[in-house]
Each structure stands twice: as C-alpha cells, then as structure tokens.
Enzyme design. Sequence first.
Site, PDB file in Angstrom:
ATOM      1  N   ASN A 186      -8.296  -2.573  -3.166  1.00  0.00           N
ATOM      2  CA  ASN A 186      -9.821  -2.422  -2.793  1.00  0.00           C
ATOM      3  C   ASN A 186     -10.080  -0.877  -2.672  1.00  0.00           C
ATOM      4  OD1 ASN A 186      -8.089  -2.154  -0.324  1.00  0.00           O
ATOM      5  ND2 ASN A 186     -10.272  -1.903   0.880  1.00  0.00           N
ATOM      6  N   HIS A 187      -9.009   0.038  -2.535  1.00  0.00           N
ATOM      7  CA  HIS A 187      -9.471   1.528  -2.717  1.00  0.00           C
ATOM      8  C   HIS A 187      -9.519   2.020  -4.179  1.00  0.00           C
ATOM      9  CE1 HIS A 187      -9.696   2.995   1.474  1.00  0.00           C
ATOM     10  NE2 HIS A 187      -9.280   2.223   1.690  1.00  0.00           N
ATOM     11  N   ARG A 236     -14.278  -6.696   8.418  1.00  0.00           N
ATOM     12  CA  ARG A 236     -14.206  -5.388   7.110  1.00  0.00           C
ATOM     13  C   ARG A 236     -15.568  -5.239   6.711  1.00  0.00           C
ATOM     14  NH1 ARG A 236      -8.891  -4.075   5.760  1.00  0.00           N
ATOM     15  NH2 ARG A 236      -7.194  -5.595   6.329  1.00  0.00           N
ATOM     16  N   ASP A 270      -3.871  -0.131  -3.847  1.00  0.00           N
ATOM     17  CA  ASP A 270      -4.157   1.073  -2.779  1.00  0.00           C
ATOM     18  C   ASP A 270      -3.067   2.040  -2.880  1.00  0.00           C
ATOM     19  OD1 ASP A 270      -6.207  -0.472  -1.696  1.00  0.00           O
ATOM     20  OD2 ASP A 270      -5.690  -0.353   0.242  1.00  0.00           O
ATOM     21  N   ASP A 329      -6.241   7.600  -1.297  1.00  0.00           N
ATOM     22  CA  ASP A 329      -6.786   7.573  -0.034  1.00  0.00           C
ATOM     23  C   ASP A 329      -6.116   7.849   1.084  1.00  0.00           C
ATOM     24  OD1 ASP A 329      -9.370   7.846  -1.292  1.00  0.00           O
ATOM     25  OD2 ASP A 329      -9.943   5.849  -1.128  1.00  0.00           O
ATOM     26  N   ARG A 330      -6.738   8.500   1.880  1.00  0.00           N
ATOM     27  CA  ARG A 330      -6.090   8.990   3.333  1.00  0.00           C
ATOM     28  C   ARG A 330      -4.643   9.694   3.153  1.00  0.00           C
ATOM     29  NH1 ARG A 330      -6.626   3.283   4.062  1.00  0.00           N
ATOM     30  NH2 ARG A 330      -8.617   2.856   5.125  1.00  0.00           N
ATOM     31  N   HIS A 371      -2.765  -4.824   2.139  1.00  0.00           N
ATOM     32  CA  HIS A 371      -3.761  -4.723   2.578  1.00  0.00           C
ATOM     33  C   HIS A 371      -3.929  -4.462   4.012  1.00  0.00           C
ATOM     34  CE1 HIS A 371      -8.189  -4.706   2.279  1.00  0.00           C
ATOM     35  NE2 HIS A 371      -8.485  -5.947   2.795  1.00  0.00           N
ATOM     36  N   ASP A 427       0.840  -1.236  -0.003  1.00  0.00           N
ATOM     37  CA  ASP A 427      -0.016   0.066   0.055  1.00  0.00           C
ATOM     38  C   ASP A 427       0.967   1.369  -0.093  1.00  0.00           C
ATOM     39  OD1 ASP A 427      -1.496  -2.352   0.953  1.00  0.00           O
ATOM     40  OD2 ASP A 427      -2.988  -0.948   1.878  1.00  0.00           O
ATOM     41  N   HIS A 481      -3.932  -7.977  -3.921  1.00  0.00           N
ATOM     42  CA  HIS A 481      -4.111  -6.825  -2.686  1.00  0.00           C
ATOM     43  C   HIS A 481      -4.381  -7.621  -1.521  1.00  0.00           C
ATOM     44  CE1 HIS A 481      -4.342  -3.307  -0.777  1.00  0.00           C
ATOM     45  NE2 HIS A 481      -5.424  -3.533  -0.492  1.00  0.00           N
ATOM     46  N   HIS A 516      -1.077   4.628  -0.526  1.00  0.00           N
ATOM     47  CA  HIS A 516      -2.144   5.257   0.184  1.00  0.00           C
ATOM     48  C   HIS A 516      -1.778   6.876   0.020  1.00  0.00           C
ATOM     49  CE1 HIS A 516      -5.442   2.870   1.372  1.00  0.00           C
ATOM     50  NE2 HIS A 516      -4.447   2.019   1.950  1.00  0.00           N
TER      51      HIS A 516
END
Length: 327
Positions: A131-132, A228, A99, A102-103, A255, A71, A181, A73
């Site tokens: 997944n993002h 989750r 990923d 995001d964040r 992940h 990841d 992932h 991110h």
Amino acid sequence: VTWEEMHAGLIDQLFARGVKEPDFEGQCEHIWEGGDLTLKQCVRLCRRARSVLQEEPTVLPVACPVTICGDLHGQFADFQELLRVGGPPSETNYLFLGDYVDRGWHSVRTAAMLLLLKIRFPHHIKLLRGNHECRHLTTVYGFFHECLSKYHDIKAWAEFNQTFDYLPLVAIVAERILCMHGGLSPTLETLDEIRALDRVQEVPHGGPMSDLLWSDPDERSGWGVSARGAGYTFGEDITKWWLRANDLTLIVRAHQLVMDGYTWCHDHNVVTVFSAPNYCYRCGNQAAILEIDGDLNYSFLQFDQPIVSKDACPVPGRGLIFEYFSV
C-alpha cells in the site's frame, strides 16, 4: 568483526552472478557499501525495471523453494541483514510482499537495490506491490522528502512511483499458497477476477485493488470496516471460504507489525510476516522471513536489527521520524 566488515564480505557472493547489464554494472555493490545513485542513474534504473515488470502478470506464479519477506520500510541495513540471513539472491528465490519505502531513513537505497536485484536476477526476485508503493502515501511518510533531499528534484520520486504502478498485486506459490500485501476483498471471489484487474495505475482510494493492499484479518466473523480508512477486515469464515473456493491452502501476507516477526491466525490459515526489525527504530520487534521448501514445509527465520546499524544515522536534512505505526 564489525557489522560493516561482515557485510562487506558478502558482496562477491551476493552479486557475482546474474544478468549482465552494462548500464548497471557495479551499482548493487555501490549501494551495498552505502553509496547512492545519481539522479540520471535512478531514472535509467526505473525505466529498465519497468520493462521487466510489465512482462509479469498481475497474479504471479511462484515456484518452490521460496523465501517470503514482509515489510522493509526503507530500513536498508536491516534489508542487508535479511539477505545475509536468507541467502544470496543469486542462489535464493525471494518473494517480497511490498512496503519497501517510507518511514525508514533509506527508502531510496532500499527501492533501488530491489529493482537492481530484479534486473540482475529476474527469476529469483519477485516483487509485489504494497500500500505504500503509491504517490499519495509516499508524499506524507518520507519517500518524497528523501528523494527531494537527495536530488533536489522530484523526478526520482516520480520515476520510482511510475515503476511501482507495474508491480504485480498477488502471487500464487506452488499453485497452493496465496500471497499479497494486505488481504482479501468482498468484491473478489476468484483468482481470475484478480487477474482481470488493471494494475498499472495509482492505488485507488477504494475498490478491489485497494483492498488487496490494505485489508487485514480479524477475530470477528464476516467483513468489517477497517480502522485504517481503506480496505476491510475479514474473519476466519471468509478466509476458509476463499481458500476452499479457489483450491488453496494458505494466505501469506504482510502489512501489520507483529512483535515476533510473524504470527498465525484464522486456525493457521493466515500468516502475517513482517521483516523490518525494531520498526521505526523504536518498536523493539523481531523480524522474520518465511522459507517454504519444495515439499511445502514451512520454517521461519527470525532476526534482530544489527547492533551497529547504518540506519541509525538519518539522511542529511531529515529531522523527524513519522508518527505512523499502522503499517
């Protein structure tokens, strides 16, 4: 030597070679130095990247040597540190496990740089979907807000997500190592079943495609319900059966936040790699990347967030860090 001076010196080494694309000339360097693409440039980039990604299979064959990354991110300065540690993409084979957004404060730069590198070095850069990389999570965890803040328009967000739809779901390294992932699915028993999936769509809320991006290994045997709310947990017995049935030796996945940047489980049959140091600028974790050489020997390179990080400064108009740590 400051962090900025150290990274500026890598520009020629990183981007000197590669496929010549006149429309994108200089864009890698511009983003590397802290710039942003215009909306028009983002749209053109995404459409060109889709033309490259659509030629790749859902199960992507990858040769060794290769460097596998977890990841990111949107922590762009840490992505720059990763490239410094791992080596220039003109000379290094990279497999990214998803990923990308995001964040973090700089998801647009991170996603744009990855797509530019994919176009410039298509045989060195392999990108899987996380997944993002979907519409429903990016509207909640930062990417949508960042695109709207930068461009006062949702078109860039829409174009990036349409491009994410084309990302492969799984990679097979040297015909022996399964990479994705998230994890396994109770409805998928063979690689051919993964190959048969229609990946060019929004990530479903359930089903085999979702499971590959959401599932996690677990200490408990068998299949379990994931906390989750998507995917499953799978035990060591499931891992060993799947590897044996498909003539594989290892699962490499991302992940999950792990404090050392990587962690083994399931009797060294599964390894989790996480490549965003000091996740969300507060978790204090190391990051790691996994190098696999031509003889399938493994080595991990760990790294910390740079002491002086451009990511410490949020994008204009951004006033919060999202409280979401389940990756």
